[in-house]
Design an enzyme around this catalytic site. Structure first.
Site, short mmCIF file in Angstrom:
data_model
loop_
_atom_site.label_atom_id
_atom_site.label_comp_id
_atom_site.label_asym_id
_atom_site.label_seq_id
_atom_site.Cartn_x
_atom_site.Cartn_y
_atom_site.Cartn_z
N SER A 185 -49.32 -12.18 -24.26
CA SER A 185 -49.55 -12.09 -22.82
C SER A 185 -51.03 -11.82 -22.55
O SER A 185 -51.75 -11.28 -23.38
CB SER A 185 -48.72 -10.96 -22.23
OG SER A 185 -47.37 -11.34 -22.23
N SER B 191 -44.09 -13.81 -16.55
CA SER B 191 -44.53 -13.87 -17.96
C SER B 191 -43.83 -15.02 -18.69
O SER B 191 -44.42 -15.64 -19.58
CB SER B 191 -44.27 -12.53 -18.67
OG SER B 191 -42.89 -12.31 -18.89
N HIS C 216 -42.56 -17.50 -30.61
CA HIS C 216 -42.64 -16.06 -30.35
C HIS C 216 -41.34 -15.67 -29.64
O HIS C 216 -40.92 -16.34 -28.69
CB HIS C 216 -43.85 -15.73 -29.48
CG HIS C 216 -43.80 -14.33 -28.94
ND1 HIS C 216 -43.70 -13.24 -29.76
CD2 HIS C 216 -43.79 -13.85 -27.67
CE1 HIS C 216 -43.63 -12.14 -29.02
NE2 HIS C 216 -43.69 -12.48 -27.74
N CYS D 61 -49.07 -9.80 -27.98
CA CYS D 61 -48.26 -10.26 -29.13
C CYS D 61 -48.98 -11.29 -29.99
O CYS D 61 -48.40 -11.82 -30.95
CB CYS D 61 -46.95 -10.85 -28.64
SG CYS D 61 -46.06 -9.74 -27.56
N ASN E 118 -37.73 -7.13 -29.98
CA ASN E 118 -39.10 -7.63 -29.85
C ASN E 118 -40.02 -6.77 -30.70
O ASN E 118 -40.12 -5.56 -30.47
CB ASN E 118 -39.55 -7.58 -28.38
CG ASN E 118 -40.85 -8.35 -28.16
OD1 ASN E 118 -41.42 -8.92 -29.09
ND2 ASN E 118 -41.31 -8.37 -26.92
N LYS F 135 -35.55 -21.50 -23.81
CA LYS F 135 -36.44 -21.99 -22.75
C LYS F 135 -37.66 -22.69 -23.37
O LYS F 135 -38.10 -23.73 -22.89
CB LYS F 135 -36.93 -20.81 -21.89
CG LYS F 135 -35.83 -20.06 -21.15
CD LYS F 135 -36.41 -18.81 -20.47
CE LYS F 135 -35.36 -17.82 -20.02
NZ LYS F 135 -34.56 -18.26 -18.90
N ASP G 270 -23.50 -5.66 -16.93
CA ASP G 270 -22.53 -6.39 -17.74
C ASP G 270 -23.15 -6.63 -19.13
O ASP G 270 -24.23 -7.24 -19.22
CB ASP G 270 -22.24 -7.73 -17.03
CG ASP G 270 -21.25 -8.60 -17.80
OD1 ASP G 270 -20.91 -8.25 -18.95
OD2 ASP G 270 -20.85 -9.64 -17.24
N GLU H 78 -50.41 -4.43 -30.77
CA GLU H 78 -50.55 -4.07 -29.36
C GLU H 78 -50.52 -2.56 -29.24
O GLU H 78 -50.95 -2.00 -28.23
CB GLU H 78 -49.36 -4.68 -28.58
CG GLU H 78 -49.39 -4.51 -27.08
CD GLU H 78 -48.71 -3.24 -26.58
OE1 GLU H 78 -48.74 -2.99 -25.38
OE2 GLU H 78 -48.15 -2.45 -27.38
N THR I 198 -35.53 -5.41 -23.88
CA THR I 198 -36.37 -6.28 -24.73
C THR I 198 -37.36 -5.46 -25.54
O THR I 198 -38.46 -5.91 -25.82
CB THR I 198 -37.08 -7.37 -23.90
OG1 THR I 198 -38.01 -6.75 -22.98
CG2 THR I 198 -36.13 -8.21 -23.09
N1 CAA Z 1 -23.63 -12.94 -18.48
C1 CAA Z 1 -24.40 -13.86 -19.11
N2 CAA Z 1 -25.72 -14.09 -18.73
C2 CAA Z 1 -26.23 -13.34 -17.73
C3 CAA Z 1 -25.45 -12.37 -17.05
C4 CAA Z 1 -24.10 -12.19 -17.46
N3 CAA Z 1 -23.31 -11.29 -16.89
N4 CAA Z 1 -26.25 -11.81 -16.11
C5 CAA Z 1 -27.46 -12.39 -16.20
N5 CAA Z 1 -27.45 -13.33 -17.17
C6 CAA Z 1 -28.55 -14.17 -17.61
C7 CAA Z 1 -29.39 -14.74 -16.48
O1 CAA Z 1 -28.84 -15.92 -15.96
C8 CAA Z 1 -30.71 -14.98 -17.21
O2 CAA Z 1 -30.64 -16.16 -17.98
P1 CAA Z 1 -31.61 -17.41 -17.64
O3 CAA Z 1 -33.02 -16.88 -17.65
O4 CAA Z 1 -31.34 -18.38 -18.75
O5 CAA Z 1 -31.21 -17.87 -16.29
C9 CAA Z 1 -30.79 -13.81 -18.21
O6 CAA Z 1 -29.46 -13.31 -18.33
C10 CAA Z 1 -31.69 -12.69 -17.75
O7 CAA Z 1 -31.32 -12.34 -16.45
P2 CAA Z 1 -32.42 -11.98 -15.36
O8 CAA Z 1 -33.53 -12.95 -15.39
O9 CAA Z 1 -31.72 -11.75 -14.08
O10 CAA Z 1 -32.90 -10.58 -15.97
P3 CAA Z 1 -34.01 -9.60 -15.47
O11 CAA Z 1 -34.45 -9.92 -14.08
O12 CAA Z 1 -33.47 -8.24 -15.72
O13 CAA Z 1 -35.27 -9.87 -16.42
C11 CAA Z 1 -36.69 -10.28 -18.25
C12 CAA Z 1 -35.26 -10.44 -17.70
C13 CAA Z 1 -37.68 -10.92 -17.29
C14 CAA Z 1 -36.77 -11.00 -19.58
C15 CAA Z 1 -36.98 -8.76 -18.45
O14 CAA Z 1 -36.15 -8.26 -19.46
C16 CAA Z 1 -38.44 -8.44 -18.77
O15 CAA Z 1 -39.23 -8.25 -17.87
N6 CAA Z 1 -38.80 -8.38 -20.10
C17 CAA Z 1 -40.14 -8.06 -20.52
C18 CAA Z 1 -41.09 -9.24 -20.38
C19 CAA Z 1 -40.79 -10.37 -21.36
O16 CAA Z 1 -40.10 -10.21 -22.36
N7 CAA Z 1 -41.36 -11.55 -21.09
C20 CAA Z 1 -41.19 -12.69 -21.97
C21 CAA Z 1 -42.35 -13.67 -21.88
S1 CAA Z 1 -43.91 -12.80 -22.18
C22 CAA Z 1 -43.97 -12.58 -23.87
O17 CAA Z 1 -43.26 -13.22 -24.58
C23 CAA Z 1 -44.89 -11.55 -24.43
C24 CAA Z 1 -44.07 -10.37 -24.82
O18 CAA Z 1 -43.56 -10.29 -25.92
C25 CAA Z 1 -43.89 -9.34 -23.83
#
Ligand code: CAA
Length: 414
Positions: free
Chosen positions: A330, A209, A243, A116, A297, A252, A32, A84, A159
């Site tokens: 990270s 993370s 960040h 980062c 990102n 968050k 979606d 990185e 991302t």
């Molecule tokens: N409509 C609106 N919102 C929706 C939706 C829909 N149809 N479906 C899902 N969502 C929302 C979820 O509720 C969730 O929001 P909340 O966290 O506020 O509850 C959000 O969309 C993401 O959904 P999921 O958590 O289910 O998504 P995912 O399991 O696919 O993973 C992620 C998301 C963990 C960020 C993934 O993209 C990822 O692994 N990214 C890379 C790691 C990362 O960015 N980490 C961030 C912290 S580490 C850091 O900052 C260093 C760096 O730069 C890497």
């Protein structure tokens, strides 16, 4: 010299010529689109071609910062590139950048790596260099330059992004002065995101993370306020910058920040608490995330992209006001700090604003995007790359590797 005057004197962004709309990615992945655009808060992400790398982006951002802010390359006594996305196990990105920017040979030059966090490490080190007196009136150039790559069909795919932010650091900054007594650091060995030497793509334990990021915010904030009678509290901040791996992360982070300040958890099921959180986020965080939402990102530069967004929009209203900056890398390392917007910042809005270049970007189809990712995976070993094959017209480009040496070419408009 007062160490509380040191800070950022010039800022500029440079990024790839092309981008992918997140709604297109979502449709192609059977997701979606609201998940990416609302759930993650991202509209599009910059995608680098094989001819755009951390060197080309860093040089273009560096040139822009020096030229638009009227700084002579000979004034630079330290160059640090935080990345990185290293291009060599041994040779730093920074030394290519040093040559291509025409900096003095009497310049300390190195690369910093901590996911980062590399550019914030470079920024605080360069401020220490100035405060120590070793700079002898010279300035430092700190550049964040990265290509965030998680690979096709991975949870991290939406991302991604790419780009560079260049910052000139000086003892008499025109944009932002840091409060040296309110800089807090945090380090903890965690496996939340990493990229082994054999992998082009990052591995991430995504949800973990996010937890590590929030714990690091609490840890670095506590350190920044370890000295109880230091100057400035952080209750009067006009903007809180974080960040930004994806825009929603800032929501968050800001919740955690308010919980730290208030000394207790916010219950999002409680309507008035949720309302207060949303209002504060919309006032002090969200307005400065529009560039991040369009570019994605950019790892080391993400925090500073948000700073550009803040300063280009409201610097005259915000002159003299305090803001916070939180950098997370990270692995993990983090810094939380306070800084004050300089009254002169509003005179430099046009110099910082990257909108004109962003308006010129080319929108990729899904097929073009997947082809670029495929081409980039072997670009390091290609003997000849032609920038025009990727729609590039002018700029600095990586054009292939000969005798195991990377080649760069400045291409002028035909
Ligand atoms: N409509 C609106 N919102 C929706 C939706 C829909 N149809 N479906 C899902 N969502 C929302 C979820 O509720 C969730 O929001 P909340 O966290 O506020 O509850 C959000 O969309 C993401 O959904 P999921 O958590 O289910 O998504 P995912 O399991 O696919 O993973 C992620 C998301 C963990 C960020 C993934 O993209 C990822 O692994 N990214 C890379 C790691 C990362 O960015 N980490 C961030 C912290 S580490 C850091 O900052 C260093 C760096 O730069 C890497």
């Amino acid at each position: 010299m007062s160490s509380n005057r040191i800070g950022i004197d010039a800022l500029a962004f440079s990024g790839p010529d092309a981008y992918l709309a997140l709604a297109d990615l979502a449709r192609a992945r059977g997701v979606d689109p609201d998940k990416y655009t609302i759930g993650l808060g991202q509209h599009s992400m910059a995608i680098a071609s094989p001819c755009e790398d951390p060197v080309t982006m860093a040089v273009q951002a560096g040139q822009s910062a020096l030229k638009k802010f009227g700084i002579d390359p000979d004034e630079i006594g330290t160059l640090i590139v935080g990345t990185e996305t290293g291009i060599d196990h041994s040779k730093p990105v920074a030394v290519y950048v040093h040559e291509l920017l025409g900096l003095s040979q009497n310049c300390r030059t190195f690369e910093t790596k901590h996911a980062c966090y590399g550019a914030m490490a470079g920024l605080t080190s360069s401020m220490d260099w100035i405060a120590s007196g070793r700079a002898r009136g010279r300035k430092a150039l700190v550049i964040a330059s990265d290509i965030a790559s998680y690979g096709l069909n991975t949870p991290g795919e939406p991302t991604q992004g790419a780009g560079a932010v260049a910052m000139v650091v000086s003892a008499d900054p025109r944009l932002l002065a840091f409060d040296a007594r309110r800089i807090g650091d945090y380090t903890r060995q965690v496996m939340d995101f990493w990229r082994p030497l054999y992998s082009k793509y990052a591995f991430a334990d995504g949800h973990y993370s996010i937890e590590c990021y929030l714990d690091a915010l609490a840890g670095a904030h506590q350190d920044a306020f370890a000295e109880a009678d230091g100057p400035d509290s952080d209750t009067e901040l006009v903007a809180c910058l974080y960040h930004i791996p994806f825009v929603r992360m800032a929501f968050k982070a800001h919740q955690r920040y308010l919980e730290i300040i208030q000394g207790g958890p916010i219950d999002r099921d409680h309507p008035s608490q949720l309302q207060a959180l949303k209002e504060d986020y919309q006032r002090r965080v969200l307005p400065w995330l529009s560039l991040n939402a369009e570019i994605g990102n950019i790892y080391t530069g993400s925090l500073f992209l948000s700073l550009i967004d803040l300063l280009r929009q409201q610097s005259s209203d915000l002159a003299g006001q305090s803001i916070s900056l939180f950098s997370y890398g990270s692995g993990c390392g983090a810094t939380y700090c306070l800084a004050r917007i300089q009254p002169t910042a509003c005179d430099w809005v046009d110099a910082m604003d990257p909108s004109a270049a962003l308006d010129q970007r080319r929108k990729l189809s899904m097929d073009e995007y997947e082809q670029l990712i495929e081409d980039c995976s072997s670009a390091d070993q290609q003997p000849h790359l032609d920038p025009s094959d990727y729609g590039h017209r002018s700029g600095l480009f990586y054009v292939g590797t000969q005798d195991h040496q990377r080649q760069y070419r400045q291409q002028e408009k035909a």
